[in-house]
Design an enzyme around this catalytic site. Sequence first.
Site, PDB file in Angstrom:
ATOM      1  N   LYS A  52       1.033  -1.155   0.344  1.00  0.00           N
ATOM      2  CA  LYS A  52       0.015   0.124   0.048  1.00  0.00           C
ATOM      3  C   LYS A  52       0.473   1.364   0.385  1.00  0.00           C
ATOM      4  O   LYS A  52       1.260   2.232  -0.934  1.00  0.00           O
ATOM      5  CB  LYS A  52      -1.004  -0.619   1.071  1.00  0.00           C
ATOM      6  CG  LYS A  52      -2.306  -1.161   1.129  1.00  0.00           C
ATOM      7  CD  LYS A  52      -2.707  -1.533   2.524  1.00  0.00           C
ATOM      8  CE  LYS A  52      -3.570  -2.261   1.823  1.00  0.00           C
ATOM      9  NZ  LYS A  52      -4.543  -2.602   3.159  1.00  0.00           N
ATOM     10  N   GLN A  96      -4.829  -1.945   9.034  1.00  0.00           N
ATOM     11  CA  GLN A  96      -4.787  -2.621   8.439  1.00  0.00           C
ATOM     12  C   GLN A  96      -5.260  -4.210   9.381  1.00  0.00           C
ATOM     13  O   GLN A  96      -4.988  -4.446  10.769  1.00  0.00           O
ATOM     14  CB  GLN A  96      -2.599  -3.690   8.324  1.00  0.00           C
ATOM     15  CG  GLN A  96      -2.909  -4.576   7.919  1.00  0.00           C
ATOM     16  CD  GLN A  96      -3.166  -4.702   5.872  1.00  0.00           C
ATOM     17  OE1 GLN A  96      -2.915  -3.790   5.361  1.00  0.00           O
ATOM     18  NE2 GLN A  96      -4.285  -5.805   6.088  1.00  0.00           N
ATOM     19  N   ASP A 119     -10.950   1.829   3.459  1.00  0.00           N
ATOM     20  CA  ASP A 119     -12.152   0.177   2.836  1.00  0.00           C
ATOM     21  C   ASP A 119     -13.169   0.627   2.540  1.00  0.00           C
ATOM     22  O   ASP A 119     -13.686  -1.082   2.550  1.00  0.00           O
ATOM     23  CB  ASP A 119     -11.407   0.064   4.690  1.00  0.00           C
ATOM     24  CG  ASP A 119      -9.975  -1.106   4.490  1.00  0.00           C
ATOM     25  OD1 ASP A 119      -9.298  -1.054   3.064  1.00  0.00           O
ATOM     26  OD2 ASP A 119      -8.980  -1.110   5.257  1.00  0.00           O
TER      27      ASP A 119
END
Length: 283
Positions: A52, A96, A119
């Site tokens: 990322k 994460q 997300d």
Amino acid sequence: MYKLIDGKEVSAFIKNQVKDEVEVLKEKGESVSLAVIIVGDNPASRVYVNNKKKACEATGIISYEYALPEETKEEELLALIKELNENSEINGILCQLPLPKHIDEKKVIDAIASEKDVDCFRAENVGKMWLGEYDFAACTPKGVMLLLEYYGIDVCGKNCVIIGRSNIVGKPMASLLLEKSATVTICHSKTKDLASFTRNADVIVAAVGRPKFVTADMVGDGAVVVDVGINRDENGKLCGDVDFENVKEKTSYITPVPGGCGPMTIAVLMRNTLVAYRIQKNG
Ligand code: NAD
């Protein structure tokens, strides 16, 4: 003869679009940024976070990494998220997963401001997806939709079968396919006679997490097969949920693993961060 769906090519295309837009903003003295939080030292999470960061570098998005130790307390993580929510320099926040067991993932997801939830995990953002009122959608399913679109695969009226009902892949995948007027079936671990569904599918999306789970006898001639799975086979080699070598000849289009859905997830994350920036700027 099947056609390979090249996620590297499509993701590069999307990232270039983002890069061009970020450059225009930079010329105006603006910047787009993503905060990435990682707790503990899960090796797979570290690989994802590094990828990322690399994508941020490639697109000109500023990335801030917050690497916290495994023993971080839930309230410490929530306090960091609050700080990032209030920081107008930060446009997207990503924590994460998975988190260490002593931290409640749902609480953490819900703590991220919805306009920074790139997300698209928060209940509010998931709801907006189902209503078709969203600004950004869940990264992996959106990546699948962009792959299909790039290859001119129209799902309208098609029989689309998703294997897997997780909150991050299976369910949002169903919502995006339905939005494009596909007829959608979600199969899962309790589905009886799975092959009877998949054999009749025009499009199969596999999100199971089991190496080579979808075998040739489960796939009808000419089906489009999208493999979301990321697994290791018996030799430790990366592989998807689809038995690619034996399935490919039956398909019209198929995604490889690696090089299919994986790169798309990250490209969509970059796109979502840019969209989040725009929402915040435009109020
Ligand atoms: P998950 O474990 O949350 O869900 C797996 C789903 O598979 C469940 O809903 C379960 O009901 C279903 N399932 C399990 N056994 C089954 C069976 N025998 N028959 C039918 N269904 C069965 O996993 P997830 O988070 O949705 O991820 C799925 C896979 O996708 C994993 O390999 C994961 O690593 C991968 N993944 C890839 C990306 C990407 O960027 N490409 C992103 C997220 C997840």
